[in-house]
Design a protein around this motif. Structure first.
Motif, PDB file in Angstrom:
ATOM      1  N   ALA A 279       0.787  -1.288  -0.051  1.00 50.42           N
ATOM      2  CA  ALA A 279      -0.016  -0.020  -0.082  1.00 50.42           C
ATOM      3  C   ALA A 279       0.886   1.118  -0.133  1.00 50.42           C
ATOM      4  O   ALA A 279       1.845   1.229   0.737  1.00 50.42           O
ATOM      5  N   LEU A 280       0.415   2.223  -0.771  1.00 48.96           N
ATOM      6  CA  LEU A 280       1.421   3.606  -0.788  1.00 48.96           C
ATOM      7  C   LEU A 280       0.473   4.554  -0.139  1.00 48.96           C
ATOM      8  O   LEU A 280      -0.611   4.765  -0.965  1.00 48.96           O
ATOM      9  N   ASP A 281       1.188   5.309   0.556  1.00 48.85           N
ATOM     10  CA  ASP A 281       0.616   6.704   1.196  1.00 48.85           C
ATOM     11  C   ASP A 281       0.880   7.934   0.344  1.00 48.85           C
ATOM     12  O   ASP A 281       1.786   7.821  -0.483  1.00 48.85           O
ATOM     13  N   ALA A 282       0.070   8.902   0.356  1.00 44.08           N
ATOM     14  CA  ALA A 282       0.311  10.260  -0.245  1.00 44.08           C
ATOM     15  C   ALA A 282       1.742  10.686  -0.042  1.00 44.08           C
ATOM     16  O   ALA A 282       2.383  11.499  -1.018  1.00 44.08           O
ATOM     17  N   ALA A 283       2.569  10.432   0.952  1.00 43.59           N
ATOM     18  CA  ALA A 283       3.965  10.790   1.036  1.00 43.59           C
ATOM     19  C   ALA A 283       5.068  10.040   0.267  1.00 43.59           C
ATOM     20  O   ALA A 283       5.994  10.254   0.496  1.00 43.59           O
ATOM     21  N   GLY A 284       4.494   8.978  -0.358  1.00 36.36           N
ATOM     22  CA  GLY A 284       5.330   8.159  -0.974  1.00 36.36           C
ATOM     23  C   GLY A 284       5.862   6.887  -0.157  1.00 36.36           C
ATOM     24  O   GLY A 284       6.693   6.226  -0.336  1.00 36.36           O
ATOM     25  N   GLY A 293       6.853 -12.797   8.964  1.00 36.12           N
ATOM     26  CA  GLY A 293       7.410 -11.843  10.025  1.00 36.12           C
ATOM     27  C   GLY A 293       6.433 -11.523  10.892  1.00 36.12           C
ATOM     28  O   GLY A 293       6.583 -10.700  11.862  1.00 36.12           O
ATOM     29  N   ASN A 294       5.098 -11.599  10.522  1.00 34.51           N
ATOM     30  CA  ASN A 294       3.937 -11.256  11.330  1.00 34.51           C
ATOM     31  C   ASN A 294       4.121  -9.426  11.562  1.00 34.51           C
ATOM     32  O   ASN A 294       3.988  -9.309  12.658  1.00 34.51           O
ATOM     33  N   ARG A 295       4.337  -8.896  10.692  1.00 34.66           N
ATOM     34  CA  ARG A 295       4.598  -7.443  10.682  1.00 34.66           C
ATOM     35  C   ARG A 295       4.414  -6.630   9.491  1.00 34.66           C
ATOM     36  O   ARG A 295       4.154  -7.167   8.454  1.00 34.66           O
ATOM     37  N   ILE A 296       3.973  -5.340   9.813  1.00 40.29           N
ATOM     38  CA  ILE A 296       3.709  -4.393   8.694  1.00 40.29           C
ATOM     39  C   ILE A 296       5.099  -3.605   8.512  1.00 40.29           C
ATOM     40  O   ILE A 296       5.715  -3.001   9.487  1.00 40.29           O
ATOM     41  N   ALA A 297       5.680  -3.666   7.529  1.00 39.92           N
ATOM     42  CA  ALA A 297       6.907  -2.868   7.143  1.00 39.92           C
ATOM     43  C   ALA A 297       6.773  -1.595   6.200  1.00 39.92           C
ATOM     44  O   ALA A 297       5.766  -1.511   5.556  1.00 39.92           O
ATOM     45  N   LYS A 298       7.760  -0.592   6.423  1.00 38.82           N
ATOM     46  CA  LYS A 298       7.809   0.695   5.616  1.00 38.82           C
ATOM     47  C   LYS A 298       8.912   0.792   4.928  1.00 38.82           C
ATOM     48  O   LYS A 298       9.881   0.643   5.364  1.00 38.82           O
ATOM     49  N   VAL A 299       8.786   1.297   3.553  1.00 38.78           N
ATOM     50  CA  VAL A 299       9.652   1.661   2.862  1.00 38.78           C
ATOM     51  C   VAL A 299       9.556   2.984   2.589  1.00 38.78           C
ATOM     52  O   VAL A 299       8.694   3.276   1.875  1.00 38.78           O
ATOM     53  N   PRO A 300      10.521   3.897   2.937  1.00 36.02           N
ATOM     54  CA  PRO A 300      10.308   5.450   3.051  1.00 36.02           C
ATOM     55  C   PRO A 300      10.876   5.588   1.499  1.00 36.02           C
ATOM     56  O   PRO A 300      11.474   4.887   0.971  1.00 36.02           O
ATOM     57  N   ASN A 301      10.381   6.822   1.072  1.00 41.93           N
ATOM     58  CA  ASN A 301      10.702   7.190  -0.249  1.00 41.93           C
ATOM     59  C   ASN A 301      10.628   6.270  -1.604  1.00 41.93           C
ATOM     60  O   ASN A 301      11.304   6.114  -2.329  1.00 41.93           O
ATOM     61  N   ALA A 302       9.581   5.555  -1.508  1.00 40.81           N
ATOM     62  CA  ALA A 302       9.469   4.264  -2.252  1.00 40.81           C
ATOM     63  C   ALA A 302       9.322   4.905  -3.793  1.00 40.81           C
ATOM     64  O   ALA A 302      10.096   4.065  -4.631  1.00 40.81           O
TER      65      ALA A 302
END
Length: 400
Positions: A279-284, A293-302
């Motif tokens: 999923a991609l947010d408005a900030a990228g 891994g039973n987690r939600i990960a974030k990739v900044p500046n995708a």
């Protein structure tokens, strides 16, 4: 006819339970593991585990106040395909696609073999169902054949892209690398996209600028076939830069791995497990459902990064998460994650706070606690409700 069930989101053992009558054709991929994030030594029933982890949706959350599930349609077409994975509300109209339509892709054929489904059905606002696409199993340019996954997006130019992770017998040994299949707005195959970085495309999300687009695809087959059932850390998310017009199918102008080293593993019931929802947010920022891994990960500046963020930054883990699959962004900016092992949808703030859950699927006769029955989810274009498929009943439903 729609089936409407009132549900109560409370912390009691029977809270939020939806019992949907099972249809004759069952396409579920069950998972017998206990929900992750709970005490692994606890010898409790699935219902006890579900109740112990209950989290009422907090005021202001997207799930708060949503208690009604309406079954919209059965998703099994005439050829018998089952195991609905992808859910895509249509927003760009034309061809066979009209206002209010919802596309649903099937991963299994009528024999219920994983990675052999070839159809995308179109659920119309009047709850009638037609076949949008029935893709030939021997499609040239798609290594291994056809098995339609949750990677389903529509571009502003009208093109529809769907991922394929194919097998010939539902076993990992026959799995091919797959591809992305390009469909025009009438459902006709226009071409395929393959690349060495595409290996078992599992889910996708797109940032679309019209003539160009950035398509993010999670991949789950890296190293799995040679691992002998062991977990390997070779799951990825890639960004495909696309060029497109309304009359020419999209083509790739660049490929970047934005996440690497994610755990993947062969699974007898689900074929393969690994990074799923994106999923991609408005900030990228790109959010990834790290299933194992039973987690939600974030990739900044995708959208702009030129290197991999590795496994990404952990936003939320454990707690109500239980093998997250699809991940989507709600209208309030929170994340919604579909659990693989208990049929729950969990809401999480961008800061990682889990603020609510909804027990979307519970079918005691088929899979207690919704184990293996929940996969694709999507926000209605109006923002009012949450669409989800039930692999236990091969149906599309909406929560409002």
């Amino acid at each position: 006819m729609a089936v409407i069930t009132k549900m109560r989101a409370t912390g009691s053992a029977l809270a939020g339970v939806l019992a949907i009558a099972a249809l004759a054709a069952c396409g579920s991929s069950s998972d017998d593991a206990k929900p992750a994030g709970l005490a692994p030594s606890a010898e409790q029933s699935a219902d006890d585990l579900a109740a112990a982890s209950a989290l009422d949706p907090q005021p202001g959350s997207f799930l708060h106040g949503k208690t009604t599930v309406t079954q919209l349609a059965a998703t099994t077409p005439a050829n018998g395909d089952v195991n609905p994975y992808a859910v895509l509300p249509v927003v760009h109209l034309g061809g066979a696609l009209g206002a209010g339509d919802v596309l649903v892709g099937n991963f299994n054929d009528k024999s219920n073999n994983q990675g052999t489904g070839t159809t995308i059905v179109n659920v119309h606002p009047d709850k009638s169902v037609t076949v949008f696409a029935d893709i030939p199993k021997n499609l040239p340019g798609c290594p291994g054949g056809i098995g339609l996954t949750t990677a389903l997006v529509q571009l502003k130019t009208g093109w529809v892209l769907v991922g394929s992770l194919p097998t010939t017998d539902g076993k990992i040994g026959t799995a091919g690398a797959g591809c992305l299949i390009e469909l025009d707005p009438t459902g006709k195959v226009a071409g395929t996209i393959t690349d060495p970085h595409l290996n078992g495309p599992w889910d996708a999300v797109v940032a679309d600028n019209g003539d160009t687009a950035a398509l993010f695809v999670s991949n789950v087959l890296g190293g799995v076939k040679d691992a002998g059932g062991k977990q390997v850390d070779r799951g990825t998310v890639v960004r495909l830069s696309l060029a497109q017009t309304a009359t020419a199918a999209p083509h790739v102008t660049g490929v970047t791995e934005v996440a690497t080293g994610l755990p993947v593993r062969e699974d007898a019931a689900a074929l393969v497990k690994g990074p799923t929802g994106v999923a991609l947010d408005a900030a990228g920022n790109l959010y990834v459902g790290d299933n194992l891994g039973n987690r939600i990960a974030k990739v900044p500046n995708a959208l702009t990064r030129t290197d991999s963020a590795g496994r990404g930054d952990t936003v939320s883990e454990g707690g109500q998460l239980a093998g997250p699959l699809a991940v989507r962004i709600a209208p309030n900016g929170n994340l919604l994650a579909a659990n693989a092992t208990n049929g729950k949808i969990v809401e999480i703030t961008p800061a990682g706070q889990q603020v609510g859950e909804f027990y979307a699927i519970h079918d005691e006769a088929q899979h207690p606690a919704g184990n293996g029955d929940l996969f694709g989810i999507a926000i209605e274009p109006s923002g009012a409700g949450l669409l989800f498929v039930g692999d236990d009943t091969n149906t599309l439903s909406v929560l409002r």
